[in-house]
Design a protein around this motif. Structure first.
Motif, PDB file in Angstrom:
ATOM      1  N   ALA A   1      -9.241  -0.299  -2.034  1.00 50.62           N
ATOM      2  CA  ALA A   1     -10.101   0.752  -1.488  1.00 50.62           C
ATOM      3  C   ALA A   1      -9.279   1.917  -0.952  1.00 50.62           C
ATOM      4  O   ALA A   1      -9.642   3.084  -1.143  1.00 50.62           O
ATOM      5  CB  ALA A   1     -11.000   0.174  -0.395  1.00 50.62           C
ATOM      6  N   GLU A   2      -8.176   1.617  -0.288  1.00 53.78           N
ATOM      7  CA  GLU A   2      -7.337   2.688   0.243  1.00 53.78           C
ATOM      8  C   GLU A   2      -6.777   3.555  -0.883  1.00 53.78           C
ATOM      9  O   GLU A   2      -6.701   4.773  -0.760  1.00 53.78           O
ATOM     10  CB  GLU A   2      -6.186   2.103   1.071  1.00 53.78           C
ATOM     11  CG  GLU A   2      -6.595   1.512   2.406  1.00 53.78           C
ATOM     12  CD  GLU A   2      -6.928   2.570   3.438  1.00 53.78           C
ATOM     13  OE1 GLU A   2      -6.625   3.759   3.193  1.00 53.78           O
ATOM     14  OE2 GLU A   2      -7.475   2.214   4.483  1.00 53.78           O
TER      15      GLU A   2
ATOM     16  N   LEU B   1       0.827  -1.206   0.000  1.00 52.58           N
ATOM     17  CA  LEU B   1       0.000   0.000   0.000  1.00 52.58           C
ATOM     18  C   LEU B   1       0.859   1.253   0.000  1.00 52.58           C
ATOM     19  O   LEU B   1       0.650   2.170  -0.803  1.00 52.58           O
ATOM     20  CB  LEU B   1      -0.924  -0.007   1.211  1.00 52.58           C
ATOM     21  CG  LEU B   1      -1.747   1.271   1.441  1.00 52.58           C
ATOM     22  CD1 LEU B   1      -2.645   1.561   0.249  1.00 52.58           C
ATOM     23  CD2 LEU B   1      -2.556   1.166   2.727  1.00 52.58           C
ATOM     24  N   GLU B   2       1.852   1.294   0.880  1.00 54.45           N
ATOM     25  CA  GLU B   2       2.689   2.491   0.983  1.00 54.45           C
ATOM     26  C   GLU B   2       3.460   2.750  -0.305  1.00 54.45           C
ATOM     27  O   GLU B   2       3.600   3.910  -0.734  1.00 54.45           O
ATOM     28  CB  GLU B   2       3.656   2.333   2.157  1.00 54.45           C
ATOM     29  CG  GLU B   2       2.965   2.321   3.515  1.00 54.45           C
ATOM     30  CD  GLU B   2       3.945   2.048   4.648  1.00 54.45           C
ATOM     31  OE1 GLU B   2       5.158   1.869   4.347  1.00 54.45           O
ATOM     32  OE2 GLU B   2       3.512   2.013   5.809  1.00 54.45           O
ATOM     33  N   GLU B   3       3.950   1.688  -0.936  1.00 52.11           N
ATOM     34  CA  GLU B   3       4.739   1.869  -2.153  1.00 52.11           C
ATOM     35  C   GLU B   3       3.886   2.290  -3.342  1.00 52.11           C
ATOM     36  O   GLU B   3       4.323   3.089  -4.179  1.00 52.11           O
ATOM     37  CB  GLU B   3       5.507   0.588  -2.484  1.00 52.11           C
ATOM     38  CG  GLU B   3       6.583   0.227  -1.469  1.00 52.11           C
ATOM     39  CD  GLU B   3       7.639   1.315  -1.330  1.00 52.11           C
ATOM     40  OE1 GLU B   3       7.970   1.949  -2.342  1.00 52.11           O
ATOM     41  OE2 GLU B   3       8.147   1.508  -0.208  1.00 52.11           O
ATOM     42  N   ILE B   4       2.658   1.768  -3.442  1.00 52.67           N
ATOM     43  CA  ILE B   4       1.773   2.206  -4.536  1.00 52.67           C
ATOM     44  C   ILE B   4       1.420   3.672  -4.362  1.00 52.67           C
ATOM     45  O   ILE B   4       1.459   4.461  -5.312  1.00 52.67           O
ATOM     46  CB  ILE B   4       0.513   1.334  -4.602  1.00 52.67           C
ATOM     47  CG1 ILE B   4       0.860  -0.092  -5.010  1.00 52.67           C
ATOM     48  CG2 ILE B   4      -0.493   1.924  -5.614  1.00 52.67           C
ATOM     49  CD1 ILE B   4      -0.325  -1.043  -5.000  1.00 52.67           C
ATOM     50  N   LEU B   5       1.070   4.069  -3.137  1.00 56.62           N
ATOM     51  CA  LEU B   5       0.733   5.472  -2.881  1.00 56.62           C
ATOM     52  C   LEU B   5       1.933   6.374  -3.159  1.00 56.62           C
ATOM     53  O   LEU B   5       1.782   7.472  -3.713  1.00 56.62           O
ATOM     54  CB  LEU B   5       0.255   5.644  -1.435  1.00 56.62           C
ATOM     55  CG  LEU B   5      -1.135   5.093  -1.122  1.00 56.62           C
ATOM     56  CD1 LEU B   5      -1.398   5.157   0.381  1.00 56.62           C
ATOM     57  CD2 LEU B   5      -2.212   5.870  -1.881  1.00 56.62           C
ATOM     58  N   ALA B   6       3.124   5.920  -2.813  1.00 57.76           N
ATOM     59  CA  ALA B   6       4.330   6.713  -3.080  1.00 57.76           C
ATOM     60  C   ALA B   6       4.560   6.857  -4.576  1.00 57.76           C
ATOM     61  O   ALA B   6       4.932   7.931  -5.055  1.00 57.76           O
ATOM     62  CB  ALA B   6       5.535   6.067  -2.399  1.00 57.76           C
TER      63      ALA B   6
END
Length: 287
Positions: A264-265, A228-233
Motif C-alpha cells: 500500500a505504501e 520499504l525504503e529500498e523499494i522506494l529508492a
C-alpha cells in the motif's frame, strides 16, 4: 488467465490515468474492457444532468477507447468503491484497474486510503494507476523469494512481452535478526544473491529464465536494508513505468516481507503504476 479488464472511476479527474492505462492494456492484451462508473453520492436530480462528474468522464473515456481501438462497455453502480468493487468482481476472472479517487483530505485521514480496503477484499489482480506512465518501457518486479509473487510476476511478464519492456527483478535483503544458515548466506552474499542456492537466488534465476524465454531484456537488482525504503529508492533511481508486487493476502507467511503496508505504501506514493496480485494455486482434483 484474465478474461476482462474492469476500470473503476468515481468521476474525479484523478481516476482518468487509470482509464488511459486500462484502454492501452485492453488493446495490448486483446481483452474486453468495461468502465464502471461509481456514483458514490447518488442523487436522482443529478445523474441525468450534464454536470454530473460521471457524464464528463464517460464522454472523455469514449474518445480514449476509440483511439486505442478498444470496444468498451459502460455501466454505473451506486455506492462507495470499497463496497462496490469487491462485490462487482467477486467470483470473476478479471483485472481491476483504478486510480486515486480524489476524496477530501479529511475523509482520507479518518477512514484511510481506499486502496488498502480494496486490496484486502479483492482477490483478483489490481492495477493501481496514479499516473499513466506510457509507453511502458521499463518494469520493476519485486520478489520476496517465497514464491508468493508468482501470479503477479506471470501477469507482469505477459504485459512486458506485449510492450517489449525491459524487466528488472528486485530483491531486498533486510537486516537479518536470526542466526540460521539461509539467513547467514543471504546476508553474507547479498551482492551476488542470484548465484546462491537460497530461495531468493532460485527465484531470481527463474524470473530471468522466464523473461529471456519471452525474448525480453532482463536483469537482477539486489538491495540491502529496510524493504520499504529500498523499494522506494529503487523506484526513484530506476525510472520505472510499472512496479509489480505480490500480495500479503496470498499467505500470512508473507507478512515478514510484503505486509499490506509495504504494498500500500508503494502504491500510495502515487509515483508509478503498481500491479499486485494474490498467489493462485490450481485446485487439485480429489484422488
Amino acid at each position: 488467465m484474465t478474461r476482462e479488464i474492469l476500470i473503476f472511476s468515481n468521476g474525479r479527474p484523478t481516476t482518468f490515468p487509470a482509464i488511459e492505462y486500462g484502454a492501452w492494456l485492453g488493446g495490448a492484451l486483446q481483452l474486453p474492457v468495461r468502465l464502471v462508473g461509481l456514483d458514490e453520492d447518488p442523487s436522482p436530480s443529478e445523474i441525468d444532468e450534464e454536470v454530473h462528474p460521471l457524464e464528463s468522464v464517460f464522454s472523455d473515456a469514449v474518445d480514449v477507447f476509440a483511439k486505442a481501438g478498444v470496444v468498451c462497455q459502460l455501466e454505473v453502480r451506486n455506492g462507495h468503491a470499497e463496497e462496490v468493487i469487491p462485490d462487482r468482481v467477486r467470483g470473476l476472472d478479471v483485472m481491476v484497474v483504478l486510480g486515486p479517487l480524489g476524496r477530501p483530505p479529511l475523509r482520507r485521514l479518518l477512514s484511510g486510503r481506499s486502496f488498502r480496503h480494496i486490496m484486502e477484499q479483492v482477490r483478483v489482480p489490481i492495477l493501481y494507476v496514479p499516473q499513466a506512465r506510457l509507453p511502458l518501457k521499463r518494469m520493476l518486479i519485486c520478489q520476496g523469494g517465497l514464491g508468493y509473487e508468482l501470479t503477479a510476476e506471470n501477469l507482469a511478464m505477459q504485459i512486458a512481452g506485449k510492450a517489449k519492456a525491459e524487466v528488472v527483478l528486485l530483491t531486498v535483503v533486510p537486516p537479518i535478526d536470526f542466526n540460521y544458515p539461509v539467513a547467514r548466506e543471504m546476508g553474507e552474499h547479498w551482492r551476488n544473491l542470484a548465484e546462491t542456492d537460497t530461495p531468493s537466488g532460485r527465484s531470481l534465476r527463474l524470473g530471468l529464465d522466464i523473461a529471456r524465454t519471452q525474448g525480453l531484456q532482463a536483469s537482477v537488482k539486489v538491495r540491502n536494508g529496510n524493504v520499504l525504503e529500498e523499494i522506494l529508492a529503487e523506484i526513484r533511481d530506476g525510472s520505472y513505468d510499472l512496479v509489480c508486487m505480490g500480495s500479503i493476502y496470498s499467505s500470512h507467511a508473507l507478512r515478514q516481507y510484503y505486509t499490506p503496508n509495504i504494498t500500500a505504501e508503494i502504491a500510495e506514493s502515487d509515483t508509478v503504476p503498481v500491479l499486485t496480485a494474490r498467489l493462485t494455486v490450481p485446485e487439485q482434483s480429489p484422488g
